[in-house]
Design a protein around this motif. Sequence first.
Motif, PDB file in Angstrom:
ATOM      1  N   UNK A  18       0.817  -1.203   0.000  1.00 29.23           N
ATOM      2  CA  UNK A  18       0.000   0.000   0.000  1.00 29.23           C
ATOM      3  C   UNK A  18       0.858   1.263   0.000  1.00 29.23           C
ATOM      4  N   UNK A  19       0.541   2.172  -0.934  1.00 22.86           N
ATOM      5  CA  UNK A  19       1.211   3.472  -0.930  1.00 22.86           C
ATOM      6  C   UNK A  19       0.222   4.603  -0.679  1.00 22.86           C
ATOM      7  N   UNK A  20      -0.947   4.258  -0.168  1.00 20.79           N
ATOM      8  CA  UNK A  20      -1.962   5.243   0.189  1.00 20.79           C
ATOM      9  C   UNK A  20      -2.124   5.215   1.701  1.00 20.79           C
ATOM     10  N   UNK A  21      -1.672   6.264   2.362  1.00 22.97           N
ATOM     11  CA  UNK A  21      -1.717   6.324   3.828  1.00 22.97           C
ATOM     12  C   UNK A  21      -3.127   6.134   4.358  1.00 22.97           C
ATOM     13  N   UNK A  22      -4.126   6.584   3.605  1.00 20.44           N
ATOM     14  CA  UNK A  22      -5.511   6.530   4.065  1.00 20.44           C
ATOM     15  C   UNK A  22      -6.027   5.103   4.190  1.00 20.44           C
ATOM     16  N   UNK A  23      -5.337   4.155   3.568  1.00 19.98           N
ATOM     17  CA  UNK A  23      -5.766   2.758   3.609  1.00 19.98           C
ATOM     18  C   UNK A  23      -5.015   1.942   4.662  1.00 19.98           C
ATOM     19  N   UNK A  24      -4.076   2.574   5.349  1.00 23.26           N
ATOM     20  CA  UNK A  24      -3.348   1.872   6.394  1.00 23.26           C
ATOM     21  C   UNK A  24      -4.176   1.837   7.678  1.00 23.26           C
ATOM     22  N   UNK A  25      -4.088   0.763   8.452  1.00 25.07           N
ATOM     23  CA  UNK A  25      -4.871   0.667   9.690  1.00 25.07           C
ATOM     24  C   UNK A  25      -4.354   1.607  10.767  1.00 25.07           C
ATOM     25  N   UNK A  26      -5.222   1.948  11.694  1.00 26.58           N
ATOM     26  CA  UNK A  26      -4.820   2.766  12.840  1.00 26.58           C
ATOM     27  C   UNK A  26      -4.935   1.985  14.144  1.00 26.58           C
ATOM     28  N   UNK A  27      -5.329   0.720  14.043  1.00 23.80           N
ATOM     29  CA  UNK A  27      -5.547  -0.078  15.253  1.00 23.80           C
ATOM     30  C   UNK A  27      -4.411  -1.047  15.551  1.00 23.80           C
ATOM     31  N   UNK A  28      -3.292  -0.892  14.870  1.00 27.11           N
ATOM     32  CA  UNK A  28      -2.098  -1.667  15.209  1.00 27.11           C
ATOM     33  C   UNK A  28      -0.865  -0.813  14.974  1.00 27.11           C
ATOM     34  N   UNK A  29       0.219  -1.178  15.626  1.00 28.52           N
ATOM     35  CA  UNK A  29       1.460  -0.412  15.498  1.00 28.52           C
ATOM     36  C   UNK A  29       2.096  -0.686  14.138  1.00 28.52           C
ATOM     37  N   UNK A  30       2.392   0.388  13.439  1.00 31.73           N
ATOM     38  CA  UNK A  30       3.097   0.340  12.163  1.00 31.73           C
ATOM     39  C   UNK A  30       4.477   0.940  12.376  1.00 31.73           C
ATOM     40  N   UNK A  31       5.474   0.387  11.699  1.00 32.95           N
ATOM     41  CA  UNK A  31       6.852   0.841  11.896  1.00 32.95           C
ATOM     42  C   UNK A  31       7.357   1.541  10.642  1.00 32.95           C
ATOM     43  N   UNK A  32       7.881   2.747  10.850  1.00 35.95           N
ATOM     44  CA  UNK A  32       8.403   3.576   9.770  1.00 35.95           C
ATOM     45  C   UNK A  32       9.886   3.850  10.026  1.00 35.95           C
ATOM     46  N   UNK A  33      10.784   2.965   9.553  1.00 32.56           N
ATOM     47  CA  UNK A  33      12.213   3.179   9.791  1.00 32.56           C
ATOM     48  C   UNK A  33      12.704   4.475   9.137  1.00 32.56           C
ATOM     49  N   UNK A  34      13.424   5.260   9.906  1.00 29.62           N
ATOM     50  CA  UNK A  34      13.960   6.526   9.401  1.00 29.62           C
ATOM     51  C   UNK A  34      15.319   6.295   8.767  1.00 29.62           C
ATOM     52  N   UNK A  35      15.421   6.571   7.474  1.00 30.82           N
ATOM     53  CA  UNK A  35      16.675   6.324   6.763  1.00 30.82           C
ATOM     54  C   UNK A  35      17.774   7.291   7.181  1.00 30.82           C
ATOM     55  N   UNK A  36      17.435   8.292   7.986  1.00 25.94           N
ATOM     56  CA  UNK A  36      18.454   9.204   8.494  1.00 25.94           C
ATOM     57  C   UNK A  36      19.532   8.445   9.268  1.00 25.94           C
ATOM     58  N   UNK A  37      19.157   7.299   9.842  1.00 25.10           N
ATOM     59  CA  UNK A  37      20.097   6.490  10.629  1.00 25.10           C
ATOM     60  C   UNK A  37      20.753   5.386   9.803  1.00 25.10           C
ATOM     61  N   UNK A  38      20.451   5.345   8.524  1.00 25.63           N
ATOM     62  CA  UNK A  38      20.990   4.275   7.684  1.00 25.63           C
ATOM     63  C   UNK A  38      22.372   4.643   7.149  1.00 25.63           C
ATOM     64  N   UNK A  39      22.947   3.721   6.407  1.00 21.95           N
ATOM     65  CA  UNK A  39      24.236   3.949   5.753  1.00 21.95           C
ATOM     66  C   UNK A  39      23.974   4.624   4.410  1.00 21.95           C
ATOM     67  N   UNK A  40      24.255   5.923   4.335  1.00 23.65           N
ATOM     68  CA  UNK A  40      23.941   6.683   3.127  1.00 23.65           C
ATOM     69  C   UNK A  40      24.780   6.255   1.920  1.00 23.65           C
ATOM     70  N   UNK A  41      25.855   5.544   2.154  1.00 22.27           N
ATOM     71  CA  UNK A  41      26.680   5.105   1.033  1.00 22.27           C
ATOM     72  C   UNK A  41      26.001   4.010   0.220  1.00 22.27           C
ATOM     73  N   UNK A  42      24.971   3.392   0.815  1.00 25.84           N
ATOM     74  CA  UNK A  42      24.202   2.367   0.089  1.00 25.84           C
ATOM     75  C   UNK A  42      22.729   2.516   0.461  1.00 25.84           C
ATOM     76  N   UNK A  43      22.210   3.709   0.276  1.00 26.94           N
ATOM     77  CA  UNK A  43      20.870   4.052   0.736  1.00 26.94           C
ATOM     78  C   UNK A  43      19.799   3.161   0.118  1.00 26.94           C
ATOM     79  N   UNK A  44      19.916   2.901  -1.176  1.00 23.43           N
ATOM     80  CA  UNK A  44      18.934   2.032  -1.811  1.00 23.43           C
ATOM     81  C   UNK A  44      18.901   0.655  -1.185  1.00 23.43           C
ATOM     82  N   UNK A  45      20.069   0.105  -0.927  1.00 18.80           N
ATOM     83  CA  UNK A  45      20.150  -1.206  -0.298  1.00 18.80           C
ATOM     84  C   UNK A  45      19.600  -1.210   1.113  1.00 18.80           C
ATOM     85  N   UNK A  46      19.801  -0.122   1.841  1.00 21.36           N
ATOM     86  CA  UNK A  46      19.282  -0.022   3.208  1.00 21.36           C
ATOM     87  C   UNK A  46      17.751  -0.028   3.211  1.00 21.36           C
ATOM     88  N   UNK A  47      17.162   0.617   2.222  1.00 21.48           N
ATOM     89  CA  UNK A  47      15.703   0.635   2.118  1.00 21.48           C
ATOM     90  C   UNK A  47      15.172  -0.755   1.789  1.00 21.48           C
TER      91      UNK A  47
END
Length: 235
Positions: A2-31
């Motif tokens: 799903x790429x539509x936020x409106x269709x995501x549930x609000x009754x369970x915990x969803x995790x959104x990893x912040x790429x700010x903490x990733x290895x920017x030298x291989x950002x695509x791979x980290x994602x």
Amino acid sequence: MLRDLRKLPTDRVLVSPSVLASDFSCLGGEIVRAAQAGADVIHLDVMDGGFVPNLSFGPPVIRSIRPKSGLLFDTHLMIEHPAKYAAAFAAAGADHLTFHLECSDPAGEVIDAIRKAGCTVGISLKPATPPEAVFPWLEKIDLVLVMTVEPGFGGQSFMAGQLPKIAAIKREILRRKLHIQLEADGGLDERTVIPTASCGANLIVAGTSVFRHPEGMEEAIRRLHAATGVLDSQL
């Protein structure tokens, strides 16, 4: 996926990893790694060096990583003039744009610009901003982001004083019967997610605790997801 936020549930915990903490030298791979580990969405922190005292990345980087994942790009604009750049971020591949209520642009103009660009809309509040500040806008947005650290830098300690703000916003969302994601960002890990989720935050941004977890990203995300059991328990 799903790429539509409106269709995501609000009754369970969803995790959104912040790429700010990733290895920017291989950002695509980290994602790719984050998606394989069970991430629900990907969090992108955009900083302009003005609204916050740091710089990160802009539309060209988002465009370059967009083909790497089908997950929703949850894009947090820590910039002074989000209305000016909404279309550029949307064209680069951002699915959702969150702006700060404290920025220089009028909130109504930013919301209109983001909608026109084709993205869902979120409003973020700095720690000093009271919860009531977002109440007039709730019917017009899809997400509220409560910062549990001062925006601008990763790796900060969780501010427990923000928990009553999260609870107050959740109560208002429920009172109005709205489908709004309540997101928290800053210092969140398997320990601090428990009180955060119990106050009603269901979308959890985690950077260092996911990308640098000693037992790996999959275990980190599993432990965050486990907090679904306490979601809204104190309301």
